[in-house]
Motif scaffolding. Structure first.
Motif, short mmCIF file in Angstrom:
data_model
loop_
_atom_site.label_atom_id
_atom_site.label_comp_id
_atom_site.label_asym_id
_atom_site.label_seq_id
_atom_site.Cartn_x
_atom_site.Cartn_y
_atom_site.Cartn_z
N VAL A 1 12.81 20.14 2.21
CA VAL A 1 12.58 19.58 3.32
C VAL A 1 11.10 19.67 3.63
O VAL A 1 10.08 19.03 3.93
N ALA A 2 10.81 21.06 4.00
CA ALA A 2 9.67 21.50 4.81
C ALA A 2 8.30 21.20 3.78
O ALA A 2 7.48 20.81 4.48
N LEU A 3 8.86 21.49 2.55
CA LEU A 3 7.66 21.43 1.49
C LEU A 3 7.16 20.20 1.46
O LEU A 3 5.99 19.57 1.38
N ALA A 4 8.19 19.02 1.34
CA ALA A 4 8.07 17.65 1.38
C ALA A 4 7.20 17.21 2.51
O ALA A 4 6.35 16.25 2.48
N ALA A 5 7.63 17.76 3.79
CA ALA A 5 7.15 17.27 4.99
C ALA A 5 5.60 17.60 4.92
O ALA A 5 4.82 16.75 5.66
N GLY A 6 5.21 18.74 4.68
CA GLY A 6 4.02 19.14 4.47
C GLY A 6 2.97 18.36 3.68
O GLY A 6 1.89 18.44 3.58
N THR A 39 0.66 -1.23 0.00
CA THR A 39 -0.11 0.13 -0.01
C THR A 39 0.81 1.00 0.02
O THR A 39 1.50 1.59 1.07
N HIS A 40 1.06 1.72 -1.07
CA HIS A 40 1.73 3.17 -1.43
C HIS A 40 0.71 3.96 -2.30
O HIS A 40 0.96 3.79 -3.49
N ASN A 41 0.47 5.02 -1.57
CA ASN A 41 -0.63 5.75 -2.47
C ASN A 41 0.00 7.11 -2.77
O ASN A 41 -0.65 7.95 -3.47
N SER A 42 0.98 7.39 -2.44
CA SER A 42 1.77 8.66 -2.73
C SER A 42 3.36 8.55 -2.63
O SER A 42 3.69 8.03 -1.62
N LEU A 43 3.83 9.45 -3.28
CA LEU A 43 5.30 9.47 -3.17
C LEU A 43 6.05 10.88 -3.51
O LEU A 43 5.67 11.43 -4.22
N VAL A 44 6.72 11.38 -2.63
CA VAL A 44 7.70 12.65 -2.93
C VAL A 44 9.19 12.42 -2.91
O VAL A 44 9.67 11.57 -1.92
N ALA A 45 9.57 12.87 -3.79
CA ALA A 45 11.29 12.72 -3.93
C ALA A 45 11.97 13.79 -3.83
O ALA A 45 11.55 15.02 -4.33
N VAL A 46 13.05 13.89 -3.01
CA VAL A 46 13.78 14.98 -2.54
C VAL A 46 15.00 14.79 -2.74
O VAL A 46 15.58 13.71 -2.47
N GLY A 47 15.83 15.87 -3.37
CA GLY A 47 17.27 15.53 -3.80
C GLY A 47 17.76 16.67 -4.81
O GLY A 47 17.30 17.54 -5.04
N ASP A 48 18.77 15.98 -5.47
CA ASP A 48 19.55 16.77 -6.72
C ASP A 48 19.47 16.06 -8.02
O ASP A 48 18.53 15.67 -8.22
N TYR A 82 2.12 11.97 -6.96
CA TYR A 82 3.54 11.86 -6.90
C TYR A 82 4.11 13.39 -7.04
O TYR A 82 3.57 14.20 -7.69
N ALA A 83 5.14 13.57 -6.37
CA ALA A 83 5.83 15.06 -6.60
C ALA A 83 7.26 14.93 -6.34
O ALA A 83 7.82 13.67 -5.91
N ASN A 84 8.21 15.60 -7.20
CA ASN A 84 9.58 15.24 -7.34
C ASN A 84 10.23 16.80 -7.12
O ASN A 84 9.98 17.67 -7.92
N LEU A 85 10.57 17.07 -6.03
CA LEU A 85 11.14 18.40 -5.40
C LEU A 85 12.79 18.53 -6.04
O LEU A 85 13.25 19.55 -5.84
N ALA A 86 13.29 17.47 -6.72
CA ALA A 86 14.66 17.60 -6.81
C ALA A 86 14.99 18.64 -8.05
O ALA A 86 14.46 18.82 -8.94
N VAL A 87 16.26 19.14 -7.67
CA VAL A 87 16.94 20.07 -8.55
C VAL A 87 18.48 20.03 -8.62
O VAL A 87 18.99 19.73 -7.54
N ARG A 88 18.69 19.75 -10.05
CA ARG A 88 20.37 19.59 -10.26
C ARG A 88 21.26 20.34 -9.57
O ARG A 88 20.90 21.66 -9.33
N PRO A 124 11.69 23.20 -9.15
CA PRO A 124 11.45 21.85 -8.98
C PRO A 124 11.11 21.08 -10.19
O PRO A 124 10.07 21.50 -10.85
N LYS A 125 11.32 19.91 -10.43
CA LYS A 125 10.81 18.99 -11.57
C LYS A 125 9.24 19.04 -11.44
O LYS A 125 8.59 19.09 -12.37
N ARG A 126 8.72 18.71 -10.06
CA ARG A 126 7.32 18.30 -10.15
C ARG A 126 7.06 18.76 -8.80
O ARG A 126 6.73 18.16 -7.77
N PRO A 127 6.46 20.12 -8.56
CA PRO A 127 6.48 20.82 -7.37
C PRO A 127 5.36 20.40 -6.53
O PRO A 127 5.20 20.79 -5.08
N GLU A 128 4.02 19.75 -7.03
CA GLU A 128 3.14 19.50 -6.13
C GLU A 128 2.61 18.16 -6.21
O GLU A 128 2.92 17.50 -7.33
#
Length: 260
Positions: free
Chosen positions: A68-73, A6-15, A50-56, A246-250
């Protein structure tokens, strides 16, 4: 055996690693392991988000400040956090500060998500890897300690010899190819307790090593197209991610792309 399906949402954080460089789509955008993983999770969970906040180019301090705070929220079922490796590749680095910031990120994210996933990042075999290996291993030891304290999962890509094969790395020698990203997605998939679909640690078939001329040609291209610009950014204090969103900010429903 599946531990938890059961995984209904994913947030990716990084570079850049999580942004997906250098796994190019036909339209010139980057896919990468996080997009591949999201697509596979979405296929088994209607309404998956799905959200992907990563930025090169982001350093761990920037990841903590901007992501981090955005992902936590977002309160996601799964959050992946990969950061700090860009710091270890700098000529000078305060590893105590890097580890402290990573600790801050983990302590902020852990209570906000269902499962935090950390990584021991892969490294391309070669002289650059040997130069920075002590820093990388210091970072990875800290990641293991954080995971043990906070109940995070660790995907050990560093311990997989197959991912050190230069053939799984792009010409910039910093980012994985499409095959490499597929393997990382499978590694995270299995770490989440989902049934294996391939053996991501299988080595590539043996081939004859490239000849002297081929190696020198590749070295010259690398220096011209990647090493020179990278040094230029370091000297001027710029980053490849400056001004890039970010790649996919929401955290939105995942939409399947035909080329994924």
């Amino acid at each position: 055996m599946e531990i938890n399906a059961t995984h209904n949402s994913l947030v990716a954080v990084g570079d850049s690693f999580t942004e997906g460089m250098s796994d190019l789509r036909p339209d010139g955008s980057y896919r990468g392991w996080a997009d591949v993983l999201a697509g596979r999770l979405a296929a088994r969970s209607p309404g998956f988000r799905y959200a992907n906040l990563a930025v090169r180019g982001k350093l761990i301090g920037q990841i903590v400040e901007e992501q981090v705070a955005l992902a936590a929220g977002m309160k996601a079922d799964v959050v992946t956090l990969v950061g700090g490796l860009n710091d270890t590749l700098r000529p000078k680095v305060d590893m105590g500060r890097v580890k402290g910031l990573l600790t801050e990120a983990v302590e902020h994210l852990t209570p906000s998500c269902g499962q935090l996933v950390l990584m021991r990042s892969p490294g391309r075999n070669g002289p650059v890897m040997e130069r920075f290996r002590p820093r990388m291993e210091e970072l990875f030891t800290h990641i293991d300690e954080l995971a043990a304290r906070h109940g995070a999962l660790v995907v050990d890509l560093y311990g997989a010899p197959a991912l050190g094969d230069p053939r799984l790395w792009d010409v910039d020698r910093l980012h994985l190819t499409a095959d490499g990203h597929q393997r990382v997605a499978e590694a995270v998939w299995q770490t989440l307790g989902l049934a294996p679909e391939l053996d991501w640690q299988t080595p590539l078939p043996a081939t004859a090593p490239p000849g002297w001329l081929s190696r020198r040609t590749a070295d010259a291209r690398f220096a011209r197209e990647h090493l020179g610009p990278w040094i230029g950014r370091r000297l001027t204090g710029r980053s490849s991610g400056d001004g890039r969103p970010p790649k996919r900010p929401e955290l939105l429903p995942y939409e399947t792309r035909s080329e994924v």
